[in-house]
Motif scaffolding. Structure first.
Motif, PDB file in Angstrom:
ATOM      1  N   GLY A 441       0.810  -1.216   0.000  1.00 18.80           N
ATOM      2  CA  GLY A 441       0.000   0.000   0.000  1.00 18.80           C
ATOM      3  C   GLY A 441       0.839   1.259   0.000  1.00 18.80           C
ATOM      4  N   TYR A 474      -1.000  -5.305   5.796  1.00 20.15           N
ATOM      5  CA  TYR A 474      -1.934  -4.578   4.942  1.00 20.15           C
ATOM      6  C   TYR A 474      -2.525  -3.339   5.600  1.00 20.15           C
ATOM      7  CZ  TYR A 474      -4.844  -7.682   7.747  1.00 20.15           C
ATOM      8  OH  TYR A 474      -5.394  -8.369   8.801  1.00 20.15           O
ATOM      9  N   ASN A 500      -6.006  -1.872   1.624  1.00 17.55           N
ATOM     10  CA  ASN A 500      -5.238  -2.611   0.626  1.00 17.55           C
ATOM     11  C   ASN A 500      -5.944  -3.837   0.060  1.00 17.55           C
ATOM     12  OD1 ASN A 500      -2.703  -1.107   0.421  1.00 17.55           O
ATOM     13  ND2 ASN A 500      -2.496  -1.583   2.594  1.00 17.55           N
ATOM     14  N   ARG A 504      -6.627  -5.013  -3.805  1.00 16.63           N
ATOM     15  CA  ARG A 504      -6.106  -6.240  -4.408  1.00 16.63           C
ATOM     16  C   ARG A 504      -7.225  -7.110  -4.987  1.00 16.63           C
ATOM     17  NH1 ARG A 504      -0.619  -7.030  -2.721  1.00 16.63           N
ATOM     18  NH2 ARG A 504      -0.720  -9.228  -3.293  1.00 16.63           N
TER      19      ARG A 504
END
Length: 652
Positions: A441, A474, A500, A504
């Motif tokens: 991130g 994350y 994050n 994804r």
């Protein structure tokens, strides 16, 4: 002209000192008593020795032994003192690593050929450590080059230290600390001198592979603990004895809550009927607590395709801590035992289009996950290879993050209040900006996430301290550390902000502007895991659960085999009323039955004999309170149901 600097204290006050002032001198300027008790300090957030010069404006905090940072410094130096004692007692001994830990310190060592270290040696090691401590040797810090460090430790024949220098350290980062004739590689911090160490106890020895690698040689790990006062050691040892009595493994066995089987597998708990009832009670309590918050409960598989965890990033970051992929026998597919629930919940979110009106979307699951733990690290229910999280993932718009985060804090605090966990602290776990490879991130996303947590804590008036480097890969998180009845710290509830994973998994919602936007994901688990929570609850309560939760609320004790039939009738009638009841029909004397069932912490003991059978009654005893009189079966049933109802009414 003197160069003055400004020192800012934790309360915001500012004092001026001459450049080069030390933490000890600052403590002395405040009070002689503080100077006697302080063991280390932090300068601009970095814990350092009290004799380290401060050359420019700085914020400072002074730590006593009672502070966590102070204990770390004290026990770090104690690990070096242990090594110094071993060096004198065992010529040629090799040293590995020797850190401070939560309760004391350890040192991994390899004795020379023909040498052994066992419990029989503890007293002489303790005596040598105290002898050295009385010398009050200064602990001297020195910055060295990699070349000089290798030369020095090769000269001492320390092969493990040389391997550490060669493989892990670089020029400009190496420091050594010396006390007396002992020198060690170390980043510090340490005590100014060893004289503060007044009480020593070597606790145990165990095997430990060098660098934690089972393929490398096995060293001896020596555990110890020290204190600045003998009385503190005495109190600690008394606490340990009480902890042994409260050990969840011991009580869990006595109460028949759970078991382990070597044939089933290490670290795989089996919940027995009473333990299962306890778990179900906790789950139902939490479900009731969550009803006003509009959660939707789901069930996801215990395995998932490897690609799922590659997409989430968990495989790259936690692959070594997971069980390795399972290959299907006939198809070219790879699956993994589920190490966490969040990727599955992302898939649930993405199953259909979402609008801004659908958010927050709160997906909850008592999800069982699997993670590999080394055999030597397994410990009862607190370190296992499979556990069930009271997990939830909340998908929100960015403008909803703070409000939802505050709502989760509220849930966790209600859980703590329900179980009388009154002593807790909150920790904001942040990323380490120096270790960017550990996280995913952008900087902007991380800053936004961290600020959202800070603001939520401030608005909830939750006093939270910050820890660098403790974030999930994350996103940052808020962890709750609970102190139990014996003052031991346990990490239980956690809340994490995650920008994050939605990125994804390409999660989207349609906003008011009719454009696609990315939701934010909040991970939360008030218990943490049911296994760990049960272990902590057992030790906190010594197995004396509230009546609404205890898996065996009463037991019927016939005074002889002659009354087993009546006892069974009593049990049956109470179970019809919804009361959890058992019968102890063993051919034992009634005194033995009473003692055994009190050891199991059964709240109510119902004694039945000839008179009770003739009148349809029971003689009632309350755990810890003694005789409560004689009641009819229905009277006792209503009595116990009223007590349960009263307890539940007080639940938040």
């Amino acid at each position: 002209m003197r160069n003055m600097i400004k020192i800012t204290f934790p309360d915001g006050s500012i004092r001026e000192y001459e450049s080069g002032v030390t933490g000890l001198q600052i403590a002395e300027s405040i009070s002689p008593a503080l100077a006697r008790d302080v063991v280390s300090c932090s300068v601009n957030g970095e814990t350092v020795e009290l004799n380290r010069p401060i050359l420019k404006n700085a914020t400072i905090a002074l730590y006593k032994f009672s502070d966590e940072e102070g204990k770390y410094t004290f026990w770090h130096t104690s690990a070096h003192l242990l090594a110094e004692a071993l060096q004198e007692l065992y010529p040629g001994i090799q040293f590995g690593f020797g850190p401070a830990v939560e309760n004391g310190f350890f040192y991994d060592v390899m004795p020379a050929d023909g040498q052994t270290i066992s419990e029989n040696d503890f007293s002489k090691i303790e005596a040598k450590m105290l002898e050295l401590a009385k010398k009050n040797e200064p602990v001297v810090r020195k910055e060295v080059s990699k070349e000089n460090a290798l030369t020095e430790f090769k000269a001492d024949g320390q092969v493990y230290k040389c391997e550490h220098i060669d493989q892990d350290l670089e020029d400009g980062t190496i420091t050594t600390y010396t006390q007396g004739k002992f020198t060690d590689l170390c980043r510090g911090p340490h005590l100014v001198s060893t004289g503060l160490i007044k009480a020593v106890k070597i606790m145990s020895v165990a095997g430990a592979f060098w660098r934690g690698d089972a393929k490398r040689e096995q060293m001896i790990r020596i555990y110890g603990i020290t204190f600045p006062k003998k009385k503190m050691l005495e109190e600690y040892l008394t606490l340990l004895e009480e902890a042994k009595k409260r050990d969840h493994r011991k009580i869990g066995k006595e109460m028949e809550l759970f078991m382990f089987s070597e044939r089933v597998g290490k670290g795989l708990p089996i919940w027995l009927p009473k333990g299962t009832q306890l778990r179900l009670g906790l789950q139902e309590m939490l479900r009731g607590l969550l009803r006003p918050y509009d959660y939707q409960e789901v069930i996801t598989p215990g395995i998932g395709g490897k690609n799922l965890y590659v997409t989430s990033g968990h495989y790259d970051h936690y692959g070594k801590d997971a069980f390795q992929p399972i290959h299907t026998p006939e198809e070219d597919e790879e699956y993994m035992l589920k190490p966490m629930n969040c990727p599955h919940h992302c898939e649930i979110y993405s199953r259909k289009p979402r609008s801004y009106k659908d958010l927050p979307l709160r997906i909850a699951e008592f999800g069982t996950v699997f993670r590999y733990e080394k055999s030597g690290e397994l410990h009862g229910l607190t370190r296992v290879r499979t556990f069930t999280q009271d997990d939830a993932h909340i998908f929100v718009r960015p403008d909803q993050v703070k409000a939802e985060f505050k709502a989760v804090i509220d849930i966790i605090l209600k859980v703590f209040k329900t179980f009388n966990f009154e002593n807790y602290e909150a920790q904001i776990s942040l990323r380490d900006p120096k270790d960017t490879e550990k996280y995913i991130g952008s900087d902007e996303i991380w800053e936004e996430s961290e600020n959202a947590i800070r603001e939520a804590c401030q608005e909830m008036r939750l006093n939270a301290h910050e820890e660098i480097g403790e974030a999930a890969f994350y996103g940052p998180k808020l962890d709750f550390m609970v102190k139990d009845a014996l003052g031991r710290r346990w990490q239980l509830g956690t809340i994490q902000v995650d920008y994050n994973l939605p990125e994804r998994f390409e999660l989207e919602y349609t906003g008011e502007d009719n454009k696609k936007h990315r939701p934010v994901m909040i991970h939360r688990a008030p218990f943490g895991s049911l296994e760990r929570f049960v272990a902590v609850l057992i030790e906190h309560t010594a197995g004396k659960f509230p009546l609404w939760l205890t898996p065996e609320q009463c037991v019927v004790l016939p005074i002889s085999d002659k009354f087993n039939g009546y006892a069974e009738n009593v049990r049956h009638e109470l179970q019809i009323l919804g009361i959890r009841c058992e019968t102890d029909s063993r051919s034992e004397k009634i005194g033995r039955k009473i003692r055994d069932n009190e050891m199991k912490h059964t709240p109510y003991l119902l004694i039945v004999g000839e008179k009770e059978a003739a009148e349809g009654k029971v003689s009632v005893r309350r755990q810890g309170e003694g005789d409560k009189g004689v009641m009819s079966i229905s009277e006792f049933g209503q009595f116990i149901l009223a007590e349960v109802a009263k307890e539940k009414a007080n639940l938040l």
